[in-house]
Write an enzyme that holds these catalytic residues in place. Sequence first.
Site, PDB file in Angstrom:
ATOM      1  N   ASP A  98       0.799  -1.233   0.000  1.00 52.03           N
ATOM      2  CA  ASP A  98       0.000   0.000   0.000  1.00 52.03           C
ATOM      3  C   ASP A  98       0.829   1.278   0.000  1.00 52.03           C
ATOM      4  O   ASP A  98       0.310   2.343   0.292  1.00 52.03           O
ATOM      5  CB  ASP A  98      -0.975   0.010   1.188  1.00 52.03           C
ATOM      6  CG  ASP A  98      -0.278   0.323   2.502  1.00 52.03           C
ATOM      7  OD1 ASP A  98       0.913  -0.007   2.635  1.00 52.03           O
ATOM      8  OD2 ASP A  98      -0.920   0.899   3.389  1.00 52.03           O
ATOM      9  N   GLU A  99       2.108   1.193  -0.303  1.00 51.68           N
ATOM     10  CA  GLU A  99       2.877   2.431  -0.412  1.00 51.68           C
ATOM     11  C   GLU A  99       3.939   2.326  -1.486  1.00 51.68           C
ATOM     12  O   GLU A  99       4.411   1.235  -1.812  1.00 51.68           O
ATOM     13  CB  GLU A  99       3.508   2.822   0.928  1.00 51.68           C
ATOM     14  CG  GLU A  99       4.480   1.818   1.478  1.00 51.68           C
ATOM     15  CD  GLU A  99       5.104   2.294   2.785  1.00 51.68           C
ATOM     16  OE1 GLU A  99       5.835   3.293   2.763  1.00 51.68           O
ATOM     17  OE2 GLU A  99       4.834   1.665   3.814  1.00 51.68           O
TER      18      GLU A  99
HETATM   19 MG   LIG Z   1      -0.913   2.900   4.350  1.00 53.16          MG
END
Ligand SMILES: [Mg+2]
Length: 419
Positions: free
Chosen positions: A107-108
């Site tokens: 998620d990054e």
């Molecule tokens: Mg995050």
Amino acid sequence: MGGRERQRWIMHMDMDAFFASIEQKDDPSLRGLPVIVGGGHRGVVSTCSYEARRFGVRSAMPMSEARRRCPNAVFLRPRMARYAEVSALVRGVLGDFSPRVEMASVDEAYLDATGMEGVFGSVEAMGRRLKQAVREATGGLTCSVGAAPVKFLAKIASEQRKPDGLFILGPEGVEAFLLDLPVTAVPGVGRTFAEALARLGVSTCGQAARLGGEFWRKRFGRQGELLHDRARGIDPREVQPFAPPKSESAETTLEEDTRDRDVLDRWLLRHAERVGASLRRQGLAGRTVTLKVKFEDFRQVTRQVTLPRRICGTEAIYKTARGILDALELPRRVRLIGVGVSGFEEGPPEQGSLLAEAGPAAEDARLGRLDRAVDSLCEKYGRGAVTRGRLLEGKKNGDGPDGRERGPGVRQPGVTPRR
Ligand SMILES: [Mg+2]
């Protein structure tokens, strides 16, 4: 040449409460409620929604503690395969903004924005466009974006305005920003190091920068030098673009050589399942399916089929491999059989993905859901927890692919997939 060096810009994008936001997006009845995703092996919170954070629930907190603080929350087990799908969509979007994208986790991501900001007018405009593109591609998920001249400051910048934040730290602002930045905000400064620093009276980067490099080297070695660099805004690390594997495959040398096509067929399904799960985990899909067969005389043949579209579904991989096997003569007994998928391209798979909402064949959507259900059960209970019915038939006869690699028996989890 000889002009000013162009400004280096690194952008960091971090999805907001990623797992919980996906659950709330997929199930609208969860919107506005405290949602806590976690459990599994380590028994801790993976992600919680912002509604749950108001009760003091945090990532990495033991689930028991989370239950105590927020007993009315909706508690969910992670669905990693689903999150990986959305991650692949996001990665596809980021590729439109920079040729150099590093997925730091599901998620990054870091983007090398150097020179790219001109395309969008400014770094800030680029950040705004990126946030909008992520929101559109994911059906409404938000992310926070930070930009700075170096990597670690970009990451810290993305945390400044969470959620749905945008924070630009230009080169002219770095020194002032660092002056009061707590050393604990610097990645790599853990609790033990921070305690040692506190005993020295060092709690901010400004204080750390004032002590000389020699002091840090003697006292803390490499770790001290690193902090001294970061405290002065120095971080030479480059964005490391993602290099996908060229192919994904599984193969097995049989315990007994065989010409029994039923036995070989079950191995194809087993391999298709394994390869498919791995592709889906990585957000990959391929156009080419390869069957590899080695005969008892060690002669080896490989046959490939290239499809009109990319696939990552177990059933699609299996059917394609099965078609190749059916067309293959078996003059001798087979000692090894394998299945591979290659021909990946950037972007999300076309089957069983969010794009299913755009309406491909219902069959594809159904199979995508089946894959997701199997993947998530395997994540919870370990590989082998769930097996398609056809694989169990072979087990009864003692000649199938089961029981060999996966230990004793096939468990039947008393759980129905949620979707
Ligand atoms: Mg995050």
